[in-house]
Design a protein around this motif. Structure first.
Motif, PDB file in Angstrom:
ATOM      1  N   LYS A  42       0.836  -1.207   0.000  1.00 30.35           N
ATOM      2  CA  LYS A  42       0.000   0.000   0.000  1.00 30.35           C
ATOM      3  C   LYS A  42       0.863   1.246   0.000  1.00 30.35           C
ATOM      4  O   LYS A  42       2.046   1.206   0.314  1.00 30.35           O
ATOM      5  CB  LYS A  42      -0.923   0.000   1.218  1.00 30.35           C
ATOM      6  N   SER A  62      -9.327   6.966  10.495  1.00 32.47           N
ATOM      7  CA  SER A  62      -9.116   5.558  10.845  1.00 32.47           C
ATOM      8  C   SER A  62      -8.514   5.369  12.228  1.00 32.47           C
ATOM      9  O   SER A  62      -8.592   4.272  12.796  1.00 32.47           O
ATOM     10  CB  SER A  62      -8.222   4.890   9.801  1.00 32.47           C
ATOM     11  N   ARG A  86      -5.629  -2.617  15.972  1.00 35.23           N
ATOM     12  CA  ARG A  86      -6.325  -3.554  15.084  1.00 35.23           C
ATOM     13  C   ARG A  86      -5.334  -4.156  14.095  1.00 35.23           C
ATOM     14  O   ARG A  86      -4.315  -3.523  13.787  1.00 35.23           O
ATOM     15  CB  ARG A  86      -7.424  -2.812  14.323  1.00 35.23           C
ATOM     16  N   GLU A  88      -5.439  -4.128  11.029  1.00 30.59           N
ATOM     17  CA  GLU A  88      -5.252  -3.189   9.910  1.00 30.59           C
ATOM     18  C   GLU A  88      -4.331  -2.026  10.239  1.00 30.59           C
ATOM     19  O   GLU A  88      -3.978  -1.237   9.363  1.00 30.59           O
ATOM     20  CB  GLU A  88      -6.603  -2.659   9.397  1.00 30.59           C
ATOM     21  N   ASP A  89      -3.910  -1.934  11.501  1.00 28.89           N
ATOM     22  CA  ASP A  89      -2.915  -0.924  11.869  1.00 28.89           C
ATOM     23  C   ASP A  89      -1.490  -1.413  11.597  1.00 28.89           C
ATOM     24  O   ASP A  89      -0.535  -0.643  11.751  1.00 28.89           O
ATOM     25  CB  ASP A  89      -3.034  -0.578  13.353  1.00 28.89           C
TER      26      ASP A  89
END
Length: 126
Positions: A42, A62, A86, A88-89
């Protein structure tokens, strides 16, 4: 200005970490400080910034309510307290410094930042 980020590591979801970014050289109080992160595959994204005077902070949606940025101009250090982590962190977290005059707001654009730390890896397991 040289920036040294530290504090990353492996943590379970729901846990916490505290990142630090120590500056050397330059006049730290003249820099807006930002944290960015880059997950595998990303693009680098803005996480949070704190104005040079510490009075204004800007959080990405976020992380709002979970992360807290602070700075100690006397210690030339900026901190990022990360709670309720999380998966996703998970990313490499970079601190960055943007030399600004007092009236310039916090930038979310990485290209506006003049100096970067080496990054510290945060891994959040599910």
């Amino acid at each position: 200005v040289q920036l040294q980020a530290s504090g990353g590591g492996l943590v379970q979801a729901g846990g916490f970490l505290r990142l630090s970014c120590a500056a050397s050289g330059g006049t730290f109080s003249r820099y807006t400080m930002g944290w960015f992160r880059q997950a595998p595959g990303k693009e680098r994204e803005f996480v949070v910034g704190i104005h040079r005077n510490g009075g204004h902070k800007d959080y990405a949606d976020s992380v709002k309510g979970r992360f807290t940025i602070s700075r100690d101009n006397a210690q030339k250090t900026v901190y990022l307290q990360m709670d309720s982590l999380r998966p996703e962190d998970t990313a490499v977290y970079y601190c960055a410094a943007d030399h600004v005059i007092l009236s310039v707001p916090i930038s979310r654009n990485s290209q506006d930042y003049d100096y970067w730390g080496q990054g510290t890896l945060v891994t959040v397991s599910s």
